[in-house]
Design a protein around this motif. Structure first.
Motif, mmCIF file in Angstrom:
data_model
loop_
_atom_site.group_PDB
_atom_site.id
_atom_site.type_symbol
_atom_site.label_atom_id
_atom_site.label_comp_id
_atom_site.label_asym_id
_atom_site.label_seq_id
_atom_site.Cartn_x
_atom_site.Cartn_y
_atom_site.Cartn_z
ATOM 1 N N ILE A 90 0.858 -1.191 0.000
ATOM 2 C CA ILE A 90 0.000 0.000 0.000
ATOM 3 C C ILE A 90 0.885 1.230 0.000
ATOM 4 N N GLU A 91 0.877 1.961 -1.099
ATOM 5 C CA GLU A 91 1.672 3.183 -1.201
ATOM 6 C C GLU A 91 0.891 4.343 -0.577
ATOM 7 N N CYS A 92 1.504 4.977 0.386
ATOM 8 C CA CYS A 92 0.833 6.026 1.152
ATOM 9 C C CYS A 92 1.547 7.356 0.970
ATOM 10 N N THR A 93 0.775 8.421 0.981
ATOM 11 C CA THR A 93 1.326 9.778 0.922
ATOM 12 C C THR A 93 0.740 10.591 2.067
ATOM 13 N N ILE A 94 1.607 11.120 2.911
ATOM 14 C CA ILE A 94 1.190 12.045 3.969
ATOM 15 C C ILE A 94 1.676 13.431 3.575
ATOM 16 N N THR A 95 0.746 14.385 3.552
ATOM 17 C CA THR A 95 1.072 15.734 3.103
ATOM 18 C C THR A 95 0.856 16.728 4.241
ATOM 19 N N GLY A 96 1.898 17.496 4.517
ATOM 20 C CA GLY A 96 1.818 18.558 5.517
ATOM 21 C C GLY A 96 2.238 19.883 4.892
ATOM 22 N N LYS A 97 3.169 20.567 5.550
ATOM 23 C CA LYS A 97 3.642 21.852 5.022
ATOM 24 C C LYS A 97 5.111 22.025 5.386
ATOM 25 N N ARG A 101 3.095 23.537 13.554
ATOM 26 C CA ARG A 101 3.726 22.683 12.541
ATOM 27 C C ARG A 101 2.720 21.707 11.920
ATOM 28 N N LYS A 102 2.921 21.461 10.625
ATOM 29 C CA LYS A 102 2.192 20.406 9.905
ATOM 30 C C LYS A 102 3.246 19.429 9.392
ATOM 31 N N ASN A 103 3.702 18.571 10.309
ATOM 32 C CA ASN A 103 4.884 17.744 10.107
ATOM 33 C C ASN A 103 4.509 16.380 9.521
ATOM 34 N N ALA A 104 4.770 16.213 8.220
ATOM 35 C CA ALA A 104 4.467 14.931 7.577
ATOM 36 C C ALA A 104 5.297 13.800 8.179
ATOM 37 N N GLY A 105 6.498 14.128 8.667
ATOM 38 C CA GLY A 105 7.327 13.107 9.303
ATOM 39 C C GLY A 105 6.706 12.556 10.570
ATOM 40 N N ARG A 106 6.029 13.419 11.313
ATOM 41 C CA ARG A 106 5.340 12.945 12.510
ATOM 42 C C ARG A 106 4.181 12.032 12.121
ATOM 43 N N GLY A 107 3.487 12.363 11.029
ATOM 44 C CA GLY A 107 2.425 11.483 10.539
ATOM 45 C C GLY A 107 2.969 10.104 10.182
ATOM 46 N N LEU A 108 4.167 10.078 9.553
ATOM 47 C CA LEU A 108 4.807 8.807 9.249
ATOM 48 C C LEU A 108 5.061 7.996 10.526
ATOM 49 N N ILE A 121 10.713 4.439 2.063
ATOM 50 C CA ILE A 121 10.292 5.768 2.515
ATOM 51 C C ILE A 121 11.018 6.836 1.710
ATOM 52 N N ASP A 122 10.283 7.792 1.182
ATOM 53 C CA ASP A 122 10.850 8.994 0.557
ATOM 54 C C ASP A 122 10.318 10.211 1.309
ATOM 55 N N VAL A 123 11.237 11.028 1.810
ATOM 56 C CA VAL A 123 10.880 12.220 2.587
ATOM 57 C C VAL A 123 11.223 13.460 1.766
ATOM 58 N N TYR A 124 10.307 14.412 1.730
ATOM 59 C CA TYR A 124 10.510 15.639 0.948
ATOM 60 C C TYR A 124 10.422 16.857 1.852
ATOM 61 N N PRO A 125 11.363 17.811 1.764
ATOM 62 C CA PRO A 125 12.483 17.854 0.805
ATOM 63 C C PRO A 125 13.728 17.120 1.277
ATOM 64 N N LYS A 143 6.094 16.443 2.868
ATOM 65 C CA LYS A 143 5.461 15.266 2.254
ATOM 66 C C LYS A 143 6.325 14.038 2.525
ATOM 67 N N VAL A 144 5.672 12.934 2.804
ATOM 68 C CA VAL A 144 6.344 11.649 2.943
ATOM 69 C C VAL A 144 5.574 10.621 2.112
ATOM 70 N N VAL A 145 6.295 9.899 1.265
ATOM 71 C CA VAL A 145 5.708 8.817 0.470
ATOM 72 C C VAL A 145 6.358 7.514 0.914
ATOM 73 N N PHE A 146 5.552 6.524 1.273
ATOM 74 C CA PHE A 146 6.110 5.281 1.808
ATOM 75 C C PHE A 146 5.203 4.116 1.435
ATOM 76 N N THR A 147 5.738 2.905 1.562
ATOM 77 C CA THR A 147 4.978 1.709 1.206
ATOM 78 C C THR A 147 4.854 0.786 2.407
ATOM 79 N N ILE A 148 3.627 0.418 2.716
ATOM 80 C CA ILE A 148 3.324 -0.552 3.763
ATOM 81 C C ILE A 148 3.235 -1.934 3.144
ATOM 82 N N ASP A 149 3.824 -2.910 3.807
ATOM 83 C CA ASP A 149 3.785 -4.298 3.361
ATOM 84 C C ASP A 149 3.051 -5.114 4.423
ATOM 85 N N PHE A 150 1.807 -5.512 4.111
ATOM 86 C CA PHE A 150 1.032 -6.406 4.973
ATOM 87 C C PHE A 150 1.009 -7.793 4.345
ATOM 88 N N ARG A 151 1.156 -8.847 5.184
ATOM 89 C CA ARG A 151 1.099 -10.212 4.663
ATOM 90 C C ARG A 151 0.411 -11.146 5.668
#
Length: 416
Positions: free
Chosen positions: A220-227, A239-246, A271-275, A284-292
């Motif tokens: 599951i590819e997820c995107t958390i968007t802050g500022k 703060r709108k910290n996308a890293g904290r959401g991660l 995990i990809d963290v921007y900037p 913004k943080v884009v990451f992938t969850i692996d459930f099995r």
């Protein structure tokens, strides 16, 4: 003439020598291998495998996605072949045995049949599936997925790596686009030998894992968007910290997986963290969850709980959560007769064994939808895989190949 009831054994030294010879192609930096799919190194490994198969009097066929099929004839030309094999491609920092043992163990089984003069009613085919790892071109098990009708060939050709190179172009560049239609071959059965890639067999002191199920998977590819804002001058309450959401979602994933024990797992691996700057709050943080899980209801429940809870967690801290499924397959239950053939072989040869669920995805999981299929596992040291330190013993390799040989002989029907 030997029969399946006799204790025919593969040549363990020859198998080990083959594993070490293949490992010379695409060496890693720490003792393992970097032979990623459709690279020059992959091409070189394919040529070596083809030469060995031809030396064993097999004929090679290649389909349009590069899957390699080396056939040993049976006595009945109308009988469907029994397939065995795995993959030769590796992770960027991969080991010498993941996938490779399954291909070369299958080759060694054929060499042993030749040595002993064993004939089978059904033809036997050794297969090398293209791009099982999916590390350069996602998704994993790409070519077996096309073979099983899960993906379209043109879609697979268009997959791009991190440099924007297309899978189809790279397959053509290394010269391994065959002329067979993908999926046209019919199978009597398929067996895949593989290292466990987990610690259970070693911890239980078992020689062989009789694989009854594979785990279903959701990527599951997820995107958390802050500022984005300055780490030094932005007050904490503003703060709108996308890293904290991660961080919150990471803990949620762990909680969900632990709730559904045993045999359910979950983690965030990519995990990809921007900037990605040390003095900028992530926007913004884009990451992938692996459930099995090997149980469909549990897999679906874990996925749904993420969707139900993650958006609210993120909303509480002023960020947004979006998600999409980037890879999936349902949990396969392997064919009962093939599983029985594996168990029979282990018992006949006197190897200790236990039933096991495969914690990783494998080509056999896709092929299970189009042919009777099962897997054989041998231990690996500390359960370590996808790592250059991956290790097995020659004895473990030989035991796995012995069981593969006898399961295939039972299924392919030895001719007296």
């Amino acid at each position: 003439m030997p029969t399946p009831g006799q204790n025919i054994r593969i040549n363990g030294d020859r198998l080990w020598d083959s594993l070490m010879e293949m490992a010379k192609i695409g060496p890693g930096v720490a003792g393992g291998n970097n032979r990623q799919t459709v690279t020059d190194e992959d091409g070189e490994g394919r040529h070596l495998f083809q030469r060995w198969c031809e030396d064993a009097d097999m004929t090679m066929g290649v389909d349009k996605i590069g899957n390699m099929f080396a056939m040993r004839p049976g006595t009945d030309p109308d009988a469907l072949p029994v397939y065995m094999g795995s993959h030769l491609d590796t992770q960027p920092t991969g080991g010498k045995y993941d996938g490779v043992l399954g291909v070369l163990g299958a080759l060694e089984a054929v060499r042993t049949m030749n040595d002993m003069g064993v004939k089978t009613k059904h033809p036997i085919v050794v297969v090398n599936w293209t791009n099982e790892e999916g590390t350069r071109f996602a998704p994993a098990m790409l070519a077996s997925g096309v073979f099983a009708g899960k993906h379209e060939l043109d879609w697979a050709y268009e997959r791009e790596d991190a440099k924007g190179l297309k899978f189809g172009d790279e397959l053509k560049r290394i010269g391994w686009v065959g002329d067979e239609e993908v999926g046209a071959r019919k199978m009597h059965a398929l067996f895949e030998l593989h290292i466990e890639q987990g610690p259970i067999l070693e911890a239980e002191n078992k020689d062989i894992g009789v694989v009854t199920h594979g785990q279903g998977l959701r990527w599951i590819e997820c995107t958390i968007t802050g500022k984005e804002s300055h780490t030094g001058s932005t007050p904490m309450p503003m703060r709108k910290n996308a890293g904290r959401g991660l961080a919150l979602v990471t803990e949620l994933v762990h909680e969900i997986a632990m709730k559904h024990q045993p045999n359910a797992v979950g983690a965030i691996g990519h995990i990809d963290v921007y900037p990605n700057s040390r003095n900028v709050i992530p926007g913004k943080v884009v990451f992938t969850i692996d459930f099995r899980s090997h149980l469909p209801d549990i897999l679906h429940a874990m996925e749904q709980e993420l969707y139900d809870r993650a958006p609210a967690l993120c909303e509480e801290i002023g960020v947004t959560f979006e998600s999409k499924v980037s890879g999936q397959f349902e949990p396969p239950a392997f064919d009962e007769n093939c599983v029985k053939a594996v168990r029979n072989a282990a018992e006949k040869l006197g190897y200790s064994h236990m039933d096991i669920v495969s914690g990783a995805g494998h080509d056999a999981c896709w092929i299970n939808d189009v042919a009777p299929t099962s897997m054989i596992m041998c231990p690996c040291v500390d359960g370590l895989s996808h790592n250059e330190a991956e290790d097995i013993s020659p004895e473990w390799a030989a035991a796995g190949a012995d069981v593969l040989l006898h399961a295939v002989l039972e299924t392919a029907e030895v001719v007296e």
